[in-house]
Design a protein around this motif. Structure first.
Motif, PDB file in Angstrom:
ATOM      1  N   MET A  10       0.846  -1.185   0.000  1.00  0.00           N
ATOM      2  CA  MET A  10       0.000   0.000   0.000  1.00  0.00           C
ATOM      3  C   MET A  10       0.898   1.257   0.000  1.00  0.00           C
ATOM      4  O   MET A  10       1.849   1.339   0.773  1.00  0.00           O
ATOM      5  CB  MET A  10      -0.879  -0.005   1.236  1.00  0.00           C
ATOM      6  N   PRO A  11       0.586   2.232  -0.863  1.00  0.00           N
ATOM      7  CA  PRO A  11       1.432   3.428  -0.946  1.00  0.00           C
ATOM      8  C   PRO A  11       1.348   4.300   0.303  1.00  0.00           C
ATOM      9  O   PRO A  11       0.336   4.320   1.002  1.00  0.00           O
ATOM     10  CB  PRO A  11       0.897   4.173  -2.161  1.00  0.00           C
ATOM     11  N   MET A  12       2.449   5.018   0.572  1.00  0.00           N
ATOM     12  CA  MET A  12       2.471   5.963   1.689  1.00  0.00           C
ATOM     13  C   MET A  12       1.502   7.109   1.410  1.00  0.00           C
ATOM     14  O   MET A  12       1.249   7.434   0.258  1.00  0.00           O
ATOM     15  CB  MET A  12       3.862   6.588   1.818  1.00  0.00           C
ATOM     16  N   GLU A  13       1.013   7.724   2.472  1.00  0.00           N
ATOM     17  CA  GLU A  13       0.148   8.885   2.292  1.00  0.00           C
ATOM     18  C   GLU A  13       1.018  10.137   2.252  1.00  0.00           C
ATOM     19  O   GLU A  13       1.512  10.610   3.273  1.00  0.00           O
ATOM     20  CB  GLU A  13      -0.864   8.984   3.432  1.00  0.00           C
ATOM     21  N   LEU A  14       1.244  10.631   1.058  1.00  0.00           N
ATOM     22  CA  LEU A  14       2.052  11.827   0.841  1.00  0.00           C
ATOM     23  C   LEU A  14       1.185  12.863   0.143  1.00  0.00           C
ATOM     24  O   LEU A  14       0.505  12.545  -0.827  1.00  0.00           O
ATOM     25  CB  LEU A  14       3.272  11.496  -0.024  1.00  0.00           C
ATOM     26  N   ASN A  15       1.195  14.087   0.643  1.00  0.00           N
ATOM     27  CA  ASN A  15       0.350  15.138   0.098  1.00  0.00           C
ATOM     28  C   ASN A  15       1.193  16.334  -0.342  1.00  0.00           C
ATOM     29  O   ASN A  15       2.313  16.526   0.135  1.00  0.00           O
ATOM     30  CB  ASN A  15      -0.659  15.602   1.153  1.00  0.00           C
ATOM     31  N   VAL A  16       0.612  17.132  -1.219  1.00  0.00           N
ATOM     32  CA  VAL A  16       1.276  18.348  -1.666  1.00  0.00           C
ATOM     33  C   VAL A  16       1.506  19.254  -0.460  1.00  0.00           C
ATOM     34  O   VAL A  16       0.622  19.420   0.380  1.00  0.00           O
ATOM     35  CB  VAL A  16       0.427  19.070  -2.730  1.00  0.00           C
ATOM     36  N   GLY A  17       2.703  19.794  -0.336  1.00  0.00           N
ATOM     37  CA  GLY A  17       3.036  20.679   0.778  1.00  0.00           C
ATOM     38  C   GLY A  17       3.767  19.989   1.907  1.00  0.00           C
ATOM     39  O   GLY A  17       4.356  20.665   2.755  1.00  0.00           O
ATOM     40  N   ASP A  18       3.736  18.643   1.963  1.00  0.00           N
ATOM     41  CA  ASP A  18       4.470  17.921   3.002  1.00  0.00           C
ATOM     42  C   ASP A  18       5.972  18.104   2.786  1.00  0.00           C
ATOM     43  O   ASP A  18       6.444  18.215   1.653  1.00  0.00           O
ATOM     44  CB  ASP A  18       4.151  16.423   2.973  1.00  0.00           C
ATOM     45  N   ILE A  19       6.715  18.120   3.883  1.00  0.00           N
ATOM     46  CA  ILE A  19       8.174  18.190   3.834  1.00  0.00           C
ATOM     47  C   ILE A  19       8.686  16.793   4.167  1.00  0.00           C
ATOM     48  O   ILE A  19       8.286  16.207   5.167  1.00  0.00           O
ATOM     49  CB  ILE A  19       8.727  19.205   4.863  1.00  0.00           C
ATOM     50  N   VAL A  20       9.561  16.250   3.311  1.00  0.00           N
ATOM     51  CA  VAL A  20      10.129  14.930   3.561  1.00  0.00           C
ATOM     52  C   VAL A  20      11.636  15.045   3.751  1.00  0.00           C
ATOM     53  O   VAL A  20      12.286  15.867   3.119  1.00  0.00           O
ATOM     54  CB  VAL A  20       9.808  13.922   2.427  1.00  0.00           C
ATOM     55  N   GLU A  21      12.148  14.232   4.657  1.00  0.00           N
ATOM     56  CA  GLU A  21      13.586  14.133   4.880  1.00  0.00           C
ATOM     57  C   GLU A  21      14.032  12.816   4.266  1.00  0.00           C
ATOM     58  O   GLU A  21      13.457  11.771   4.564  1.00  0.00           O
ATOM     59  CB  GLU A  21      13.875  14.159   6.381  1.00  0.00           C
ATOM     60  N   THR A  22      15.032  12.858   3.396  1.00  0.00           N
ATOM     61  CA  THR A  22      15.472  11.661   2.686  1.00  0.00           C
ATOM     62  C   THR A  22      16.764  11.112   3.281  1.00  0.00           C
ATOM     63  O   THR A  22      17.504  11.820   3.955  1.00  0.00           O
ATOM     64  CB  THR A  22      15.705  11.968   1.190  1.00  0.00           C
ATOM     65  N   ARG A  23      17.003   9.836   3.007  1.00  0.00           N
ATOM     66  CA  ARG A  23      18.237   9.193   3.456  1.00  0.00           C
ATOM     67  C   ARG A  23      19.447   9.704   2.670  1.00  0.00           C
ATOM     68  O   ARG A  23      20.532   9.805   3.191  1.00  0.00           O
ATOM     69  CB  ARG A  23      18.136   7.684   3.274  1.00  0.00           C
ATOM     70  N   LYS A  24      19.213   9.985   1.392  1.00  0.00           N
ATOM     71  CA  LYS A  24      20.286  10.410   0.500  1.00  0.00           C
ATOM     72  C   LYS A  24      20.228  11.926   0.306  1.00  0.00           C
ATOM     73  O   LYS A  24      19.170  12.473   0.048  1.00  0.00           O
ATOM     74  CB  LYS A  24      20.118   9.704  -0.846  1.00  0.00           C
ATOM     75  N   ASN A  25      21.364  12.595   0.433  1.00  0.00           N
ATOM     76  CA  ASN A  25      21.419  14.042   0.279  1.00  0.00           C
ATOM     77  C   ASN A  25      21.381  14.455  -1.182  1.00  0.00           C
ATOM     78  O   ASN A  25      21.848  13.741  -2.064  1.00  0.00           O
ATOM     79  CB  ASN A  25      22.696  14.605   0.904  1.00  0.00           C
ATOM     80  N   HIS A  26      20.849  15.640  -1.412  1.00  0.00           N
ATOM     81  CA  HIS A  26      20.897  16.296  -2.720  1.00  0.00           C
ATOM     82  C   HIS A  26      22.355  16.765  -2.917  1.00  0.00           C
ATOM     83  O   HIS A  26      23.062  16.963  -1.934  1.00  0.00           O
ATOM     84  CB  HIS A  26      19.917  17.479  -2.688  1.00  0.00           C
ATOM     85  N   PRO A  27      22.829  16.938  -4.142  1.00  0.00           N
ATOM     86  CA  PRO A  27      24.217  17.394  -4.337  1.00  0.00           C
ATOM     87  C   PRO A  27      24.562  18.699  -3.608  1.00  0.00           C
ATOM     88  O   PRO A  27      25.735  18.932  -3.295  1.00  0.00           O
ATOM     89  CB  PRO A  27      24.322  17.570  -5.848  1.00  0.00           C
ATOM     90  N   CYS A  28      23.574  19.537  -3.297  1.00  0.00           N
ATOM     91  CA  CYS A  28      23.860  20.779  -2.566  1.00  0.00           C
ATOM     92  C   CYS A  28      24.111  20.515  -1.079  1.00  0.00           C
ATOM     93  O   CYS A  28      24.496  21.417  -0.347  1.00  0.00           O
ATOM     94  CB  CYS A  28      22.719  21.782  -2.746  1.00  0.00           C
ATOM     95  N   GLY A  29      23.859  19.287  -0.613  1.00  0.00           N
ATOM     96  CA  GLY A  29      24.110  18.927   0.781  1.00  0.00           C
ATOM     97  C   GLY A  29      22.858  18.859   1.640  1.00  0.00           C
ATOM     98  O   GLY A  29      22.909  18.419   2.782  1.00  0.00           O
ATOM     99  N   ASN A  30      21.729  19.278   1.123  1.00  0.00           N
ATOM    100  CA  ASN A  30      20.471  19.282   1.863  1.00  0.00           C
ATOM    101  C   ASN A  30      19.754  17.935   1.693  1.00  0.00           C
ATOM    102  O   ASN A  30      19.913  17.279   0.678  1.00  0.00           O
ATOM    103  CB  ASN A  30      19.586  20.416   1.324  1.00  0.00           C
ATOM    104  N   ASN A  31      18.952  17.536   2.678  1.00  0.00           N
ATOM    105  CA  ASN A  31      18.171  16.302   2.535  1.00  0.00           C
ATOM    106  C   ASN A  31      16.687  16.522   2.843  1.00  0.00           C
ATOM    107  O   ASN A  31      15.958  15.590   3.110  1.00  0.00           O
ATOM    108  CB  ASN A  31      18.743  15.185   3.414  1.00  0.00           C
ATOM    109  N   ARG A  32      16.232  17.778   2.782  1.00  0.00           N
ATOM    110  CA  ARG A  32      14.817  18.098   3.026  1.00  0.00           C
ATOM    111  C   ARG A  32      14.192  18.646   1.754  1.00  0.00           C
ATOM    112  O   ARG A  32      14.744  19.537   1.119  1.00  0.00           O
ATOM    113  CB  ARG A  32      14.686  19.114   4.153  1.00  0.00           C
ATOM    114  N   PHE A  33      13.022  18.086   1.403  1.00  0.00           N
ATOM    115  CA  PHE A  33      12.341  18.445   0.174  1.00  0.00           C
ATOM    116  C   PHE A  33      10.864  18.696   0.438  1.00  0.00           C
ATOM    117  O   PHE A  33      10.274  18.059   1.302  1.00  0.00           O
ATOM    118  CB  PHE A  33      12.461  17.304  -0.851  1.00  0.00           C
ATOM    119  N   GLU A  34      10.269  19.598  -0.333  1.00  0.00           N
ATOM    120  CA  GLU A  34       8.835  19.852  -0.279  1.00  0.00           C
ATOM    121  C   GLU A  34       8.182  19.146  -1.458  1.00  0.00           C
ATOM    122  O   GLU A  34       8.678  19.220  -2.583  1.00  0.00           O
ATOM    123  CB  GLU A  34       8.546  21.348  -0.377  1.00  0.00           C
TER     124      GLU A  34
END
Length: 63
Positions: free
Chosen positions: A1-25
């Motif tokens: 069953m898929p996770m409940e993810l909605n527009v506007g939620d902030i997610v923290e990922t295990r893998k960093n973005h190349p800029c060094g951040n791991n938080r995404f909207e």
């Protein structure tokens, strides 16, 4: 069953973005997601299974 993810939620990922951040909207949901890096504002398209594997934490947007 898929996770409940909605527009506007902030997610923290295990893998960093190349800029060094791991938080995404989440900007768009569906089979593919559009997420935006909160540090450099780069937008990324990612498939649902790939994103769900990478999520470490979800901060709900309570509007």
């Amino acid at each position: 069953m898929p996770m409940e993810l909605n527009v506007g939620d902030i997610v923290e990922t295990r893998k960093n973005h190349p800029c060094g951040n791991n938080r995404f909207e989440i900007m768009r949901t569906g089979m593919d997601f559009r997420i935006r890096c909160l540090e450099c504002n780069k937008q990324i398209w990612i498939s649902r299974p790939k994103l769900e594997k990478r999520i470490k934490k979800i901060e709900k947007n309570d509007e």
